[in-house]
Design a protein around this motif. Structure first.
Motif, PDB file in Angstrom:
ATOM      1  N   PRO A 147       0.874  -1.396  -0.190  1.00 31.97           N
ATOM      2  CA  PRO A 147      -0.270  -0.192   0.244  1.00 31.97           C
ATOM      3  C   PRO A 147       0.928   1.161  -0.209  1.00 31.97           C
ATOM      4  O   PRO A 147       1.449   1.159   0.250  1.00 31.97           O
ATOM      5  CB  PRO A 147      -0.997   0.312   1.473  1.00 31.97           C
ATOM      6  N   GLY A 148       0.407   2.113  -0.711  1.00 30.02           N
ATOM      7  CA  GLY A 148       1.294   3.248  -0.350  1.00 30.02           C
ATOM      8  C   GLY A 148       2.338   3.421  -1.562  1.00 30.02           C
ATOM      9  O   GLY A 148       2.765   4.244  -1.936  1.00 30.02           O
ATOM     10  N   PHE A 149       2.355   2.465  -2.689  1.00 33.41           N
ATOM     11  CA  PHE A 149       3.445   3.145  -3.811  1.00 33.41           C
ATOM     12  C   PHE A 149       3.186   2.077  -5.241  1.00 33.41           C
ATOM     13  O   PHE A 149       3.569   0.991  -5.650  1.00 33.41           O
ATOM     14  CB  PHE A 149       4.456   1.774  -3.167  1.00 33.41           C
ATOM     15  N   PRO A 150       2.046   2.732  -5.762  1.00 31.33           N
ATOM     16  CA  PRO A 150       1.487   2.507  -6.402  1.00 31.33           C
ATOM     17  C   PRO A 150       2.328   2.663  -8.069  1.00 31.33           C
ATOM     18  O   PRO A 150       1.833   1.665  -8.988  1.00 31.33           O
ATOM     19  CB  PRO A 150       0.845   3.168  -6.944  1.00 31.33           C
ATOM     20  N   ASN A 151       3.489   2.861  -7.852  1.00 28.23           N
ATOM     21  CA  ASN A 151       4.531   2.351  -9.152  1.00 28.23           C
ATOM     22  C   ASN A 151       5.560   2.147  -9.241  1.00 28.23           C
ATOM     23  O   ASN A 151       6.629   1.929  -9.761  1.00 28.23           O
ATOM     24  CB  ASN A 151       5.367   4.166  -9.041  1.00 28.23           C
ATOM     25  N   LYS A 152       4.786   1.103  -8.737  1.00 32.90           N
ATOM     26  CA  LYS A 152       5.204  -0.492  -9.077  1.00 32.90           C
ATOM     27  C   LYS A 152       7.391  -0.168  -8.737  1.00 32.90           C
ATOM     28  O   LYS A 152       8.202  -0.590  -9.272  1.00 32.90           O
ATOM     29  CB  LYS A 152       5.483  -0.950 -10.288  1.00 32.90           C
ATOM     30  N   PRO A 153       7.090  -0.279  -7.016  1.00 34.06           N
ATOM     31  CA  PRO A 153       8.772   0.364  -6.903  1.00 34.06           C
ATOM     32  C   PRO A 153       9.555  -1.419  -6.603  1.00 34.06           C
ATOM     33  O   PRO A 153       9.494  -2.157  -6.619  1.00 34.06           O
ATOM     34  CB  PRO A 153       8.774   0.983  -5.416  1.00 34.06           C
TER      35      PRO A 153
END
Length: 416
Positions: free
Chosen positions: A57-63
């Motif tokens: 959750p909270g990291f939508p940019n696929k880190p």
């Protein structure tokens, strides 16, 4: 343990620097507890090898997993957490002072948080180490399935995890080729999963096979299987290989002290407490259903919070509850119980009656039963009377103010 080594004191020792250990350290560091984290390999744990994390959750940019855990490490350092990149050789976990021994030092602490994680079981085939994690061999379909969209992948194993993860991979990959050790139609998974897998048009099976070696330039591109009947090689072209042949928790260092499952996972309750007071466990090393970064963080938060409460309750227990200066009365109650709350008025009257000759404590167990546990009180309400740091009387259940006052009168006469 050798006493020739340098001895250092801490409040909390966290063993393991994965997502769970880092989160636990953040919580204990934020609570102003002197905290040190030990990691023998790579801070961040297995998550650092994941190329794309889609479900944290909270990291939508696929880190990358490493990006997330590096932020955790930075946050822990900002909270004053110290890091020790070394192997823990042994631990003494019984007693109020725990001891963690490394090659050079002994670290004494009030709390130990076990977050050693685990390691996937590997095949041991030729060249395997060249392709582990980000070079083509993966151990987590949930983590890496999306990166294999429209690709061909090989799955090693036929147990429940292998087949269920393989089925999940078919939602992304164009083909999933499963290497099965057994004869055609025989798998180690449950019958429902087996039937569904055999009917899945994207899944193929190579029976009576095992991995012989892995091949590829910079990245894996071929898994060479061996036919167990003919001993012939079966080269399988692929983009990735997923191994699901088991998981090994890193619990060897505490195997004779901590209660574990038959497979070596640490048993805890919902507070991450182990069978030893002041020892908590979190993350993949404990017995749990879902092993993900998100669940590791949740575990670590609970363990760090529980560590803070344990230390605070320990200080209260020794310095306040079991003080030796005066006779003591400790009223243990649950705030949601109306009768218990009402008796607080009687406790105040008793306190006023003795005009400073008595130390009175009120302990609400609604949020934490730590003090009650230390006093071996499991039924509430309860009154514990102490003299010179020792329990003299226990009154459990129905409260009688007159009886308590009479007992205290006799105790106070003794103490004059």
């Amino acid at each position: 343990m050798s006493r020739e080594k340098k001895v250092e004191q801490y409040d909390v020792c966290v063993i393991g620097g994965g997502a769970a250990g880092l989160t636990a350290a953040i919580y204990s560091g934020r609570a102003r507890l002197k905290t040190i984290l030990f990691e023998k390999a790579l801070v961040g744990g297995l998550a650092t090898y994941t190329n794309e994390v889609e479900n944290y959750p909270g990291f939508p940019n696929k880190p990358k997993g490493e990006e997330i855990t590096n932020l955790m490490k930075e946050q822990a350092k900002n909270m004053g957490v110290e890091f020790k990149l070394t192997d823990v050789k042994s631990m003494e976990l019984s007693g109020e002072v725990k001891k963690v021994e490394t090659f050079r030092n002994i670290y004494e602490c009030k709390v130990v948080i076990l977050a050693m994680g685990g390691r996937p079981r590997i095949t041991g085939a030729e060249n395997e180490n060249k392709y582990l994690f980000d070079k083509g061999i993966s151990f987590c379909a949930t983590c890496d399935a999306a990166a294999n969209t429209d690709k061909t992948v090989v799955v090693i194993g036929s147990g429940d995890a292998a087949i269920e993860e393989g089925m999940f991979l078919t939602k992304f990959a164009k083909k999933v080729i499963v290497s099965v050790l057994h004869h055609e139609g025989k798998m180690d998974c449950n019958e429902i999963a087996k039937e569904a897998a055999l009917k899945n048009p994207k899944m193929e099976f190579i029976w009576n096979s095992t991995v012989k070696r892995f091949e590829g330039e910079e990245h894996l591109d071929t898994v060479v299987l061996r036919d167990l009947r003919s001993d012939e090689e079966i080269p399988v072209k692929c983009d990735s290989c997923f191994e699901f042949i088991g998981y090994i928790p890193n619990t060897e260092v505490v195997k004779d002290q901590i209660k574990m499952t038959r497979n070596g996972y640490i048993l805890t309750n919902e507070k991450m407490e182990t069978n030893i007071e002041g020892v908590f466990s979190c993350g993949d090393v404990r017995d749990k259903w879902l092993k993900q970064v998100a669940t590791a963080v949740g575990d670590g938060a609970i363990a760090g919070y529980a560590a803070e409460k344990y230390i605070a309750e320990s200080e209260t227990f020794h310095e306040v509850i079991m003080q030796k200066d005066k006779p003591g009365l400790t009223f243990i109650y649950n705030a949601v119980d109306a009768e218990s709350r009402d008796f607080l008025i009687e406790i105040e009257k008793i306190e006023n009656h003795f005009e400073g000759r008595l130390v009175v404590n009120r302990v609400d167990i609604y949020k934490s039963s730590g003090i009650a546990d230390r006093l071996n009180v499991t039924e509430f309400p309860a009154v514990i009377l102490t003299v010179e740091g020792k329990v003299r009387e226990r009154i459990i259940g129905e409260m009688d103010a007159k009886k308590i006052t009479n007992l205290l009168d006799s105790i106070c006469i003794e103490c004059k």
